[in-house]
Write a protein that holds these residues in place. Sequence first.
Motif: not given
Length: 556
Positions: A343-346, A358-369, A527-533
Amino acid sequence: MHRKKPFICFLTLLVLMLFPLQALAVEFSIAEVVIDAQVNTDGTVDVVEHHTYEFEDDFNGITREIAPKEGSSIQKFSGYENGQELEVEREGDLYKVFRAGEDETVTIELHYEIQDAVDKFEDGAEFYWPFFDDRNESDYGQMTITVTPPAPSEETDFVGYDEAYQTGSLQDDGAVRFDMGRVPEGSNGDVRVIFDAQLFPALPEQDGSIRGELADEKERLEDEAIAFAARRDTGSLIGNGLIPGAGALLLALAAWGWNRARRTKQQAKPSTSAFFVPKQKMSIPATLYFTKSSILTPAVTAAALMELVRKKNVEQLSEEHFRLIDRHAEHAHEATLIDLLFDKVGDGETFATKDLETYTNNELNHSSYNESITAWQQGVVEEVKQHDLYGKHPLLRWTVGLIGLALFAASIFFGVMDLLPLMFFSLFIGIGFVAFCFYSPITRDGHEIREEWKQLRTAMENLDASDWENLTQDEKMRAYAYVLGADEKSANPKTQSFTNAYSESVFAEFGVFYNPVLLTGIFIAANSSTSASASGTGSMPAGGGVGGGGGGSGAF
């Protein structure tokens, strides 16, 4: 009166356990303080103090807090070193004496006058003063206070309180010297001296006498000391029996718990050494959490997706594409993972591995992920909790907890009674009993789950092909998912070898194209893309002396 040092030490220990320490601006110790108080006929007192500081760092000077008791005042404060006057700055009752240096021992001489310090009565003139009190934040290595009359006094009387109790001695000229030795921070130590009344002709005389009151004070302090000694002896007698008994009980409980856990573990070992896949008791992610590690790695997330394929909630169309078949999952965490991936990614029906990138490279999606992954992890933990794999033992927990609290109370009593060894051991053993409150041994069912999957993991490192072929397709899928989920590094040689040997036979009838290196890799990258957030948004839940006077010493 008895000394309060042990009690203060105990309170300090509790503070150190409960609150973090802040680094001191200046490292120093006060080796010696010598105070000479010259009482004058007009009721003023000229005070000269010698403070010997041992600095271990850069410093700018020393501080001296002098809070005058009610009705008196401090005047003419000045500081010297080797006869040279130093700069002084006053902030209320705090005096800063400037003398900069580095890693050295200095002796600073302080001069000041106490006005209205003496009260004259019919039978004597009293000087009653707190040179330091519980506001003091520095230990004094050696404290000496001498109170000298304006002329020889024939009928000097005196008493000291707290740290000054029973430390005074009468000098030939009627002066009194209090040799207190080491004085810990946060201590009181008032001194009270009565000289001959005729030595103060200019002072107005108050009605009544003072020596009788002092005699009553001495008797009271002596009675308190006798009572304290009696309580101390009683406490020592009780403690010498109670503490070893409590320690023996704690050791017995620890031995009982260890033996019980060892026997339970031995009884839970599989009855056969033949290779088999354990029965399905929990989902693969929950099994990995319980048997391998409480850290749910990206490899476990990949295994969770594989589990959805096995349960036919998800169909794999190719190595990189998946289609949702059934949203009605067996466990809440599986529904959470479906919501995240489809639902969120697909697009609600399909999910592709490149979409996750693509989803996790967008910083706006980090919190949701991160929120979804955290919810998924918590759901896995909740599934494990529902199986009651750890013993509760509420009666045992309450019992040992109350014993621990009783020992804490006893340690306070021993501290007040100046029974330091008993205070330490009662506190130490009490901590042991409180820790035992968290005793939650793994049940036999829990040990069986752990031992069976441990045996499978070991056997599959060198598995015979015929043993593998004898498994059902469902068993192959569960075994494969568990082994790959247990290994965070799916690209290591052992896992690659296993994948090459068995992946085709595992998924032949499922129409699956499972590539553990690819699938685990995309979750590692996510996980690596979103870990900073994630690191920025939080983490998972897993006094005074007599008359209000006193003061102390410090440095800056």
